[in-house]
Design a protein around this motif. Structure first.
Motif, short mmCIF file in Angstrom:
data_model
loop_
_atom_site.label_atom_id
_atom_site.label_comp_id
_atom_site.label_asym_id
_atom_site.label_seq_id
_atom_site.Cartn_x
_atom_site.Cartn_y
_atom_site.Cartn_z
N UNK A 1 0.81 -1.22 0.00
CA UNK A 1 0.00 0.00 0.00
C UNK A 1 0.84 1.27 0.00
N UNK A 2 2.07 1.20 0.55
CA UNK A 2 2.89 2.41 0.59
C UNK A 2 3.29 2.84 -0.83
N UNK A 3 3.52 1.86 -1.70
CA UNK A 3 3.82 2.18 -3.11
C UNK A 3 2.53 2.60 -3.82
N UNK A 4 1.44 1.93 -3.50
CA UNK A 4 0.14 2.26 -4.11
C UNK A 4 -0.24 3.71 -3.84
N UNK A 5 0.04 4.18 -2.60
CA UNK A 5 -0.34 5.55 -2.24
C UNK A 5 0.56 6.61 -2.86
N UNK A 6 1.59 6.20 -3.60
CA UNK A 6 2.43 7.17 -4.33
C UNK A 6 1.79 7.56 -5.66
N UNK A 7 0.74 6.82 -6.06
CA UNK A 7 0.24 6.96 -7.43
C UNK A 7 -0.22 8.38 -7.78
N UNK A 8 -1.05 8.99 -6.93
CA UNK A 8 -1.58 10.33 -7.26
C UNK A 8 -0.45 11.35 -7.35
N UNK A 9 0.48 11.24 -6.41
CA UNK A 9 1.61 12.19 -6.41
C UNK A 9 2.45 11.99 -7.66
N UNK A 10 2.66 10.74 -8.05
CA UNK A 10 3.47 10.45 -9.24
C UNK A 10 2.83 11.11 -10.46
N UNK B 1 9.88 1.00 -0.62
CA UNK B 1 8.67 1.06 0.21
C UNK B 1 8.72 -0.06 1.23
N UNK B 2 9.79 -0.85 1.14
CA UNK B 2 9.96 -2.02 2.00
C UNK B 2 11.47 -2.16 2.20
N UNK B 3 11.89 -2.31 3.45
CA UNK B 3 13.33 -2.29 3.70
C UNK B 3 13.91 -3.69 3.92
N UNK B 4 13.11 -4.72 3.63
CA UNK B 4 13.63 -6.07 3.88
C UNK B 4 14.44 -6.56 2.67
N UNK B 5 15.42 -5.76 2.30
CA UNK B 5 16.21 -6.00 1.10
C UNK B 5 17.55 -6.64 1.47
N UNK B 6 18.27 -7.09 0.45
CA UNK B 6 19.60 -7.65 0.67
C UNK B 6 20.61 -6.55 0.31
N UNK B 7 21.04 -5.82 1.35
CA UNK B 7 21.88 -4.64 1.10
C UNK B 7 23.21 -5.00 0.45
N UNK C 1 14.80 11.55 1.11
CA UNK C 1 13.49 10.89 1.13
C UNK C 1 12.85 11.04 2.49
N UNK C 2 11.79 10.27 2.68
CA UNK C 2 10.99 10.32 3.93
C UNK C 2 11.48 9.26 4.91
N UNK C 3 11.55 9.62 6.18
CA UNK C 3 11.75 8.64 7.25
C UNK C 3 10.61 8.81 8.28
N UNK C 4 10.17 7.71 8.87
CA UNK C 4 9.22 7.77 9.98
C UNK C 4 9.96 7.43 11.27
N UNK C 5 9.72 8.20 12.32
CA UNK C 5 10.40 7.97 13.60
C UNK C 5 9.33 7.74 14.67
N UNK D 1 11.45 5.00 5.31
CA UNK D 1 10.48 5.04 4.20
C UNK D 1 9.24 5.78 4.69
N UNK D 2 8.23 5.90 3.80
CA UNK D 2 6.95 6.43 4.25
C UNK D 2 6.39 5.48 5.31
N UNK D 3 5.49 6.03 6.16
CA UNK D 3 5.09 5.26 7.34
C UNK D 3 3.61 5.46 7.65
N UNK D 4 3.01 4.46 8.22
CA UNK D 4 1.59 4.47 8.60
C UNK D 4 1.22 5.72 9.42
#
Ligand code: ADP
Length: 385
Positions: free
Chosen positions: A11-20, A69-75, A243-247, A265-268
């Motif tokens: 959903x975090x990527x989905x909510x970028x649509x209007x802005x894009x 939009x998801x940080x569970x990557x292989x850095x 970019x955006x960070x949520x704390x 990333x963007x955050x709830x």
């Protein structure tokens, strides 16, 4: 036109649509499943899990810059792409200290930011002394891949601790239980030029470690707001974030602030900005990532209440009738993520209700006031009795 690659298609990527669309940006998305929310809004899709770096190599060929939009990557695997000139925003070095919760705590502590007492649970024989130091209850957290409280356990005694440790093979972080009075959060953005903007500090309300509601702005003192903004500046500057960070933060009964967790990333806790702010966190993120000047993060109304619509059953329902009733609440903006399957605790959508000055003056919008009443109305429509 900028072509932005996004790792993750939830959903975090989905909510970028209007802005894009507004910014004339194309989104190319790496996500594993046809059913993922952002598939419907992507210009192009690379179907692969988020930690598949060779798929990210393919994504890179299709876009100018890659974000998350998801940080569970292989850095480690992604750093090979970065060495070949692929541009990641935020850069990989900004994610590196954050992906493991223990490393994240160490990084924040070393920056001088206030964090709960914590230990890595690596030497089994030391557990007793660590527990004696912290005292029960303690909080046990999986060091990687935790989200929505998955991998976070509040532990009351030795027997439950040992049971959790033997059942789970992952590495753990052990920390003090913070008897917080409230939980708070702040969304902050940093541009390529190093400009930082922060959104209003919000109150977040969790149940069973999952965010249920967000109230904007949080009713805290100007000094507390300043302290939290300073934390955001220190962190984003130190990591040279773009970019955006949520704390996420804890506020104790005596007014002390501790940092709980960083989302790179963007955050709830920033979803209210879609309807309540001039520039949403999603637009702000794309602006930063594309090297554009940042927008105005201020509230355009007196306040807002955001309620998550969480799954409460295993089902394929689209919940039309409940959604209809919620959308009819005055000043309500409903966002439905289009997931085809509901599961208990799964984030299916959210609703933001805007508050005006009259709402706020007619008794506090917080606590037992209007905000709480609106959240209660929404939840009584959404959740079965
Ligand atoms: P996740 O990454 O799954 O969101 P968090 O670390 O943010 O995990 O924890 C989820 C929730 O669990 C928090 O919002 C808070 O309500 C509770 N929690 C986490 N850590 C602590 C702590 N040290 N003391 C008290 N409650 C905590």
């Amino acid at each position: 036109m900028k072509r932005v690659g996004v790792i993750g298609g939830g959903q975090l990527a989905w909510m970028m649509a209007d802005a894009a669309q507004k910014l004339g940006v194309e989104l190319i998305i790496q996500t594993p499943s046809e059913d993922d929310p952002a598939v419907s809004i992507a210009q192009e899709i690379v179907f692969a899990p988020v930690d598949d770096a060779s798929a990210t190599g393919i994504l890179a060929q299709k876009c100018d810059v890659i974000t998350f939009e998801n940080e569970f990557v292989n850095l480690q695997a992604l750093s090979v792409l970065a060495q070949q000139g692929v541009s990641f925003r935020p850069r990989l070095e900004a994610l590196a200290p954050l992906l493991d919760k223990y490393h994240q705590r160490c990084y924040l502590r070393d920056l001088g930011l206030p964090v709960p007492q914590f230990f890595a649970l690596d030497e089994a024989e030391n557990i007793k002394s660590k527990i004696e130091y912290l005292g029960f209850p303690v909080v046990l957290k999986s060091r990687r891949h935790g989200y929505d409280g998955q991998g976070t356990f509040i532990i009351q005694d030795f027997a439950s601790l040992e049971q959790k440790l033997t059942l789970n093979q992952s590495l753990f972080l052990l920390e003090e239980f913070v008897p917080f009075e409230r939980e708070l959060a702040i969304i902050a953005a940093r541009s390529v030029e190093g400009e930082i903007v922060t959104y209003p500090v919000v109150e977040t309300q969790q149940e069973q470690q999952v965010c249920r509601r967000v109230i904007a702005p949080a009713q805290i003192t100007p000094n507390q707001v300043a302290e939290i903004q300073a934390i955001a500046h220190t962190l984003l500057n130190s990591l040279e974030v773009v970019g955006i960070f949520g704390i996420e933060l804890f506020l104790s009964a005596d007014g002390k602030i501790l940092v709980n967790e960083i989302a790179p990333r963007t955050h709830n806790s920033g979803h209210f900005s879609l309807d309540a702010c001039e520039t949403s966190q999603f637009e702000q993120h794309l602006r930063a990532v594309c090297g554009l000047p940042l927008g105005n993060p201020a509230l355009q109304c007196a306040g807002a209440v955001m309620v998550n619509l969480l799954g409460y059953e295993n089902s394929h329902s689209d919940y039309q009738s409940q959604r209809q009733q919620i959308a009819e609440i005055p000043q309500a903006h409903l966002h439905w993520y289009g997931k085809t399957q509901s599961r208990p605790g799964r984030k299916l959508g959210h609703v933001t209700v805007l508050l005006d000055n009259q709402n706020i003056e007619s008794g506090s919008a917080y606590g037992n006031g209007v905000g709480a009443a609106i959240a209660h109305t929404i939840e009584s429509i959404w959740y079965p009795r």
